[in-house]
Write a protein that holds these residues in place. Structure first.
Motif, PDB file in Angstrom:
ATOM      1  N   LEU A  15      34.247 105.862  88.777  1.00  0.00           N
ATOM      2  CA  LEU A  15      34.377 105.334  87.421  1.00  0.00           C
ATOM      3  C   LEU A  15      35.611 105.934  86.731  1.00  0.00           C
ATOM      4  O   LEU A  15      36.336 105.233  86.023  1.00  0.00           O
ATOM      5  N   LEU A  16      35.875 107.214  86.961  1.00  0.00           N
ATOM      6  CA  LEU A  16      37.075 107.832  86.402  1.00  0.00           C
ATOM      7  C   LEU A  16      38.351 107.224  86.972  1.00  0.00           C
ATOM      8  O   LEU A  16      39.323 107.020  86.246  1.00  0.00           O
ATOM      9  N   VAL A  17      38.349 106.923  88.254  1.00  0.00           N
ATOM     10  CA  VAL A  17      39.527 106.301  88.874  1.00  0.00           C
ATOM     11  C   VAL A  17      39.774 104.926  88.265  1.00  0.00           C
ATOM     12  O   VAL A  17      40.922 104.572  87.946  1.00  0.00           O
ATOM     13  N   VAL A  18      38.724 104.150  88.054  1.00  0.00           N
ATOM     14  CA  VAL A  18      38.866 102.834  87.431  1.00  0.00           C
ATOM     15  C   VAL A  18      39.419 102.981  86.017  1.00  0.00           C
ATOM     16  O   VAL A  18      40.322 102.240  85.605  1.00  0.00           O
ATOM     17  N   ALA A  19      38.913 103.952  85.268  1.00  0.00           N
ATOM     18  CA  ALA A  19      39.388 104.169  83.901  1.00  0.00           C
ATOM     19  C   ALA A  19      40.863 104.556  83.892  1.00  0.00           C
ATOM     20  O   ALA A  19      41.634 104.084  83.044  1.00  0.00           O
ATOM     21  N   ILE A  20      41.280 105.391  84.817  1.00  0.00           N
ATOM     22  CA  ILE A  20      42.681 105.813  84.884  1.00  0.00           C
ATOM     23  C   ILE A  20      43.586 104.634  85.239  1.00  0.00           C
ATOM     24  O   ILE A  20      44.664 104.468  84.665  1.00  0.00           O
ATOM     25  N   ILE A  21      43.139 103.799  86.164  1.00  0.00           N
ATOM     26  CA  ILE A  21      43.936 102.624  86.543  1.00  0.00           C
ATOM     27  C   ILE A  21      44.090 101.670  85.365  1.00  0.00           C
ATOM     28  O   ILE A  21      45.183 101.153  85.111  1.00  0.00           O
ATOM     29  N   ILE A  22      43.018 101.451  84.618  1.00  0.00           N
ATOM     30  CA  ILE A  22      43.092 100.578  83.437  1.00  0.00           C
ATOM     31  C   ILE A  22      44.029 101.184  82.400  1.00  0.00           C
ATOM     32  O   ILE A  22      44.826 100.478  81.777  1.00  0.00           O
ATOM     33  N   LEU A  49      42.131 101.161  75.122  1.00  0.00           N
ATOM     34  CA  LEU A  49      40.827 101.410  74.505  1.00  0.00           C
ATOM     35  C   LEU A  49      39.708 101.311  75.529  1.00  0.00           C
ATOM     36  O   LEU A  49      38.829 102.180  75.589  1.00  0.00           O
ATOM     37  N   ILE A  50      39.739 100.280  76.354  1.00  0.00           N
ATOM     38  CA  ILE A  50      38.709 100.109  77.383  1.00  0.00           C
ATOM     39  C   ILE A  50      38.764 101.256  78.390  1.00  0.00           C
ATOM     40  O   ILE A  50      37.730 101.819  78.767  1.00  0.00           O
ATOM     41  N   GLY A  51      39.960 101.631  78.818  1.00  0.00           N
ATOM     42  CA  GLY A  51      40.108 102.750  79.746  1.00  0.00           C
ATOM     43  C   GLY A  51      39.584 104.049  79.163  1.00  0.00           C
ATOM     44  O   GLY A  51      38.928 104.833  79.851  1.00  0.00           O
ATOM     45  N   THR A  52      39.860 104.279  77.884  1.00  0.00           N
ATOM     46  CA  THR A  52      39.386 105.490  77.229  1.00  0.00           C
ATOM     47  C   THR A  52      37.869 105.508  77.135  1.00  0.00           C
ATOM     48  O   THR A  52      37.230 106.539  77.396  1.00  0.00           O
ATOM     49  N   LEU A  53      37.274 104.390  76.778  1.00  0.00           N
ATOM     50  CA  LEU A  53      35.808 104.329  76.666  1.00  0.00           C
ATOM     51  C   LEU A  53      35.130 104.540  78.020  1.00  0.00           C
ATOM     52  O   LEU A  53      34.118 105.258  78.111  1.00  0.00           O
ATOM     53  N   ILE A  54      35.684 103.959  79.061  1.00  0.00           N
ATOM     54  CA  ILE A  54      35.114 104.137  80.397  1.00  0.00           C
ATOM     55  C   ILE A  54      35.249 105.588  80.835  1.00  0.00           C
ATOM     56  O   ILE A  54      34.319 106.168  81.404  1.00  0.00           O
ATOM     57  N   LEU A  56      35.451 108.271  78.898  1.00  0.00           N
ATOM     58  CA  LEU A  56      34.510 109.081  78.143  1.00  0.00           C
ATOM     59  C   LEU A  56      33.082 108.925  78.662  1.00  0.00           C
ATOM     60  O   LEU A  56      32.325 109.898  78.727  1.00  0.00           O
ATOM     61  N   LYS A  57      32.723 107.698  79.025  1.00  0.00           N
ATOM     62  CA  LYS A  57      31.398 107.464  79.599  1.00  0.00           C
ATOM     63  C   LYS A  57      31.209 108.274  80.876  1.00  0.00           C
ATOM     64  O   LYS A  57      30.173 108.909  81.088  1.00  0.00           O
ATOM     65  N   ALA A  58      32.221 108.281  81.728  1.00  0.00           N
ATOM     66  CA  ALA A  58      32.141 109.009  82.987  1.00  0.00           C
ATOM     67  C   ALA A  58      32.077 110.518  82.758  1.00  0.00           C
ATOM     68  O   ALA A  58      31.290 111.216  83.394  1.00  0.00           O
ATOM     69  N   ALA A  61      28.720 111.479  81.455  1.00  0.00           N
ATOM     70  CA  ALA A  61      27.705 111.377  82.515  1.00  0.00           C
ATOM     71  C   ALA A  61      27.795 112.572  83.450  1.00  0.00           C
ATOM     72  O   ALA A  61      26.769 113.047  83.942  1.00  0.00           O
ATOM     73  N   ILE A  62      28.996 113.077  83.688  1.00  0.00           N
ATOM     74  CA  ILE A  62      29.150 114.270  84.527  1.00  0.00           C
ATOM     75  C   ILE A  62      28.563 115.482  83.816  1.00  0.00           C
ATOM     76  O   ILE A  62      27.894 116.317  84.429  1.00  0.00           O
ATOM     77  N   MET A  63      28.803 115.588  82.529  1.00  0.00           N
ATOM     78  CA  MET A  63      28.315 116.742  81.764  1.00  0.00           C
ATOM     79  C   MET A  63      26.803 116.727  81.574  1.00  0.00           C
ATOM     80  O   MET A  63      26.204 117.768  81.354  1.00  0.00           O
ATOM     81  N   LYS A  64      26.201 115.580  81.676  1.00  0.00           N
ATOM     82  CA  LYS A  64      24.766 115.429  81.452  1.00  0.00           C
ATOM     83  C   LYS A  64      23.929 116.168  82.423  1.00  0.00           C
ATOM     84  O   LYS A  64      23.985 116.587  83.408  1.00  0.00           O
TER      85      LYS A  64
END
Length: 64
Positions: A15-22, A49-54, A56-58, A61-64
């Motif tokens: 998910l982080l890789v997808v966010a970075i690519i976006i 904005l979409i990349g940043t939101l994804i 942050l979600k990832a 989720a890692i910190m959870k």
């Protein structure tokens, strides 16, 4: 040990890789687009904005 297994789950890092690519796509469109075109600016802002939101979600989720 359950928390450590969750943090090391492969799905978070995909998910982080997808966010970075976006995000990189958004930066590329911002600088590659025509300076006078508002459409490129809108697309770049939306992608960032979409990349940043994804991302942050990832991260949360890692910190959870």
């Amino acid at each position: 040990m359950e928390s450590m297994e969750n943090a090391n789950a492969e799905k978070h890092y995909k998910l982080l890789v997808v966010a970075i690519i976006i995000g990189i796509f958004g930066v590329f469109i911002r600088f590659a687009g025509d300076e006078n075109s508002a459409y490129f600016s809108w697309i770049a802002n939306a992608a960032l904005l979409i990349g940043t939101l994804i991302a942050l979600k990832a991260v949360f989720a890692i910190m959870k």
